[in-house]
Write a protein that holds these residues in place. Structure first.
Motif: not given
Length: 332
Positions: A109-120, A143-156
């Protein structure tokens, strides 16, 4: 479980090579494709990217780039069942994709998953402030959004029509999150690194001016316009914390505008205005533990508040329409 990795880029000649190399290394043992979605770079971004076995697609010159158009440009040329979205100035953590794919496999049931965006980037006030900010979208878990990107399910993504609204100059991740959640999908942040982000190494105030000229600051107004009259409108208004901030800024500016006319001497009203401004800057400086960050935060508020109505009344194109573009290099 193969992945289409979309690298959106605009004038990233210094970073695009390392970004591609990090993605190619991460895809070993997984399989997939790398798509560089170029917004019309005027430097050597495309030439550098062409050294690698990647698909390069580029906007036609007549199409203006935006934060929303880059991801959708890459998506319309992608093929794999999972979509990883990131910027051309990021380095992908080598272990992220296996962990993210495993999580999606275990949570249908999860459309997308991300992690930490480490600001350099610790030289710009904008990125220092971003790194310190405690926002709902940065929490672990749902979470409500995936700022910075991440991995999405194409079907979603296909269920909600398109990956990214081409009309948006900002807040495209929040728009996608609202559309996905309105269809019953969820998003998740793992407590691990996703990417390292290097950002623009320029003065924060110069970056604000650049973002004003490029239309980036109009993003929240464009987001509201995109959702207006749609099923997700109420949810978006309730969930977007920035709306309360901009409302407070508009109220503050309105009060300052009328104060000189409410006192017996206009000079007293102007003096009160100056004192209020100084007080707001002092409050933000104390909160940020830095005078420079406090002053920058207030200036950024004013830029965003001025840009919001410009974005709301800006014209729109159908977000799912094909984006005029060309294939510069295909995958060998």
């Amino acid at each position: 479980m193969s992945v289409s990795v979309i690298l959106k880029a605009l004038n990233e000649e210094a970073r695009i090579g390392p970004a591609i190399e990090s993605v190619l290394a991460a895809l070993e043992g997984i399989g997939g494709e790398v798509i560089v979605a170029d917004g019309g770079s005027r430097d050597r971004t495309v030439a550098v990217a062409a050294r690698y076995p990647v698909r390069i697609v580029q906007l036609e010159p007549a199409i203006a780039p935006s934060c929303g158009i880059g991801p959708q440009l890459g998506f319309q040329y992608s093929h794999e069942p999972f979509i990883c979205l990131m910027d051309g100035d990021m380095l992908l953590d080598p272990g992220f994709l296996p962990d993210a794919l495993a999580f999606l496999a275990d949570h249908p049931g999860v459309a997308g998953v991300t992690g930490h965006v480490v600001e350099m980037n610790d030289t710009s006030l904008e990125y220092v402030r971003r790194g310190r900010r405690i926002s709902p979208e940065n929490r672990i878990g749902e979470i409500d959004r995936m700022n910075g990107g991440g991995l999405y399910r194409r079907a979603a993504i296909e269920q909600v029509g398109y990956l990214s609204d081409r009309n948006l100059h900002g807040y495209e991740e929040f728009d996608l999150g609202v559309r996905l959640r309105a269809r019953g999908w969820t998003l998740h942040r793992l407590d691990r690194s996703f990417v390292r982000h290097f950002g623009h190494a320029i003065n924060a105030y110069a970056l604000l001016v650049r973002r004003w000229k490029s239309g980036y600051l109009r993003g929240i107004g464009e987001l509201l316009r995109a959702a207006f009259g749609k099923p997700q409108w109420k949810q978006l208004v309730q969930e977007l914390p920035e709306l309360k901030l901009w409302g407070a800024v508009y109220l503050w500016l309105a009060v300052m505008a009328v104060l000189p006319f409410l006192t017996s001497h206009p000079g007293w009203g102007l003096a009160i205005d100056a004192a209020v401004i100084a007080g707001v800057i002092a409050l933000m400086s104390a909160r940020q533990r830095s005078l420079s960050l406090g002053l920058y935060a207030v200036v950024a508020w004013l830029f965003h508040a001025a840009a919001l109505p410009l974005g709301f009344f800006h014209g729109r194109e159908a977000p799912a329409d094909w984006i005029d573009s060309r294939i510069v290099q295909d995958i060998p």
